[in-house]
Enzyme design. Sequence first.
Site, PDB file in Angstrom:
ATOM      1  N   GLY A 299     -83.482 -22.158  25.060  1.00 42.34           N
ATOM      2  CA  GLY A 299     -83.967 -22.898  23.927  1.00 42.34           C
ATOM      3  C   GLY A 299     -85.066 -22.298  23.426  1.00 42.34           C
ATOM      4  N   GLY A 300     -85.477 -20.551  23.684  1.00 40.52           N
ATOM      5  CA  GLY A 300     -86.484 -19.909  23.235  1.00 40.52           C
ATOM      6  C   GLY A 300     -87.051 -19.061  22.757  1.00 40.52           C
ATOM      7  CB  ILE A 302     -86.632 -13.845  23.138  1.00 37.74           C
ATOM      8  CG1 ILE A 302     -87.518 -12.984  22.996  1.00 37.74           C
ATOM      9  CG2 ILE A 302     -85.731 -12.408  23.668  1.00 37.74           C
ATOM     10  CD1 ILE A 302     -87.635 -12.528  21.330  1.00 37.74           C
ATOM     11  CB  SER A 324     -88.121 -27.828  26.147  1.00 40.16           C
ATOM     12  OG  SER A 324     -88.174 -28.490  24.992  1.00 40.16           O
ATOM     13  CE  LYS A 419     -99.433  -9.765  23.978  1.00 42.45           C
ATOM     14  NZ  LYS A 419     -98.684  -9.302  23.442  1.00 42.45           N
ATOM     15  CG  LEU A 461     -92.984  -9.439  12.698  1.00 41.15           C
ATOM     16  CD1 LEU A 461     -92.565  -9.469  11.416  1.00 41.15           C
ATOM     17  CD2 LEU A 461     -94.891 -10.925  12.220  1.00 41.15           C
TER      18      LEU A 461
END
Length: 623
Positions: A299-300, A302, A324, A419, A461
């Site tokens: 559900g995120g 990506i 979630s 990162k 984005l």
Amino acid sequence: MTWLRLDRALARIRPHRQPLSLLIDAAVIANCWHFTYLFRLGFERWWSARPAYDGWVMAGVVGAYLAVFWALGVPRGMWRFAGFGEVRRLTLACALAGAASAVVVLMARLSEVPRAVLALHPVISLMGLCIVRIAYRMLYEHARLQISGGADGRRAIVLGAGEAARLLLAGLHQQGWAVLGLLDDDPAKQGAQLSGVPVLGRFVDVSRADVLAGATHLITALPGATAAQRRRAIELASATGLPVLTVPSFTELRDGRARIERVRAIEPVDLLGREPVQLDEAGVAALVSGKTVLVTGAGGSIGSELCRQLALYGPARLVLYELSEFALYQIEQQLIEQHPQLPLLRLLGDVKDADHLRATFAAQRPHLVFHAAAFKHVPLMEGDNAWAALCNNTLGTYRAAWAAAQAGVERFVLISTDKAVNPTNVMGASKRAAEMVLSCLSNAKESQATRFSAVRFGNVLGSSGSVIPKFKEQIARGGPVTVTHPDITRYFMTIPEAARLVLQAAALAARGEVYVLDMGEPVKIVELARDLIRLAGLRPGEIAIQFTGLRPGEKLYEELLADADQTLPSPHPRLRIARLRNQADAEWLSRLLDWLQTSAAASPDAAALRRQLQHFVPEYAPG
């Protein structure tokens, strides 16, 4: 088209409004002088009873009126907006000019000029001048109404005169839009018509007054153009100050998520200047078609886009694994609407729950797993939530990968991040540790049946927690827009682009590789903020930009590869394979798991965790 031609003719003469206004006013005043004689003397005598010098008197009166008009700024008035303010200014001007003219005539003892003519002429001139202005405004507004076909005032200039524009025109007319003209840089299209709409010039002509005349919106219709061409057209359109809309992107049209006539507002993604990703469709289809695919974090940002992309290739079953409930419900509803025949399994689950993972993998027997579940917000994960980030991102990756190996999954793909390169924060270090976990498992005898790989990319984005929604909210509130540092840069790509490259990397993966996506050139965050302010229809300076300082664990710039790393080309030009020196072995993995699993209840403080984490991720240097 008659009304459109009239409107454009009026627009062409508009830059010469002031001298034309004086010329027309002079003609009206002169004719009103004749009409006053006619009113005073009647048809039989209005011409014959005039003195011989009357022509000179009339010329002097007209000159006096024009001089007063110029002094009071009457020619600067815009006739298409004429109202009570214009009438009041004309009344004052006619009174002053009429009085001055009468005084001069009387002082010059030109007694043959009737006194009634001198008294009535300012009144009749005022009436004539007002009638001319009201008539012009009525004509202008009627032309606008005819051009818009009675619509709600939406009149557009379309940038682009290709096939997309042809399809767009039909849809816009049905929605009540009026398209005034087209612009295109193709020389062969200049002067042509498309569905009865003329091509008025090139893109650079969008700033011309006669092109913009009457337009309320600008629409770019260039889905097939290069990214640079689209960006140039949007920037030219934005400079006019009118609202700018665009047709859906090539990706949106291809995926069936939008139709060509459903124009939308310009988004930062439209300014990114990146070309669409071309996939090895056959290779990806062979990887996915007819297979059971499981996505963690489905559900995120990506994860959900991966699910939408995977659905296009006809998997036998798509297993959505998400912590979630609301996020799981959202992606489920989207997939049911877009792919009603796709078999879906919706599971609420936590990647840290080893027993549930093993049971799920054993029951579903997925062929392909995309591990997108992660905690990713750098400042939030740096302090009190550092241990949660490490457990979810590193331990959760191990448990999901180990469950995949035990179930005989063919391929396991970790979604990593830039990162993870020379990390300065806990989130990045936890993802680098997750990459190293996969490296260990790819060399373990117990997991040789599964191909483990990772894909690194930068900021996406529109993803949750990205700067775009935050900046938009700040602009909507009137500012200020907060940027941490004037020189901070980030790599950006779109969510669909990232998901497609992840699929391509999965199709290419051999064993233990870390794929690095071509992220293009880094973008200055302050420039992104300025773009958003401009796209909101605001001018520079209307919304303040405030610099707040770097947050804990935040870098000025991100890297996709550490200095000591090397890359090799892959069969896809937008993917490279990272050869990482700091690899891990079975002993490293054993010590890491002992620490994560035995210390979970202890929940060490963030400072102690960072010190311990440096032992497992040598390149980690807390900021």
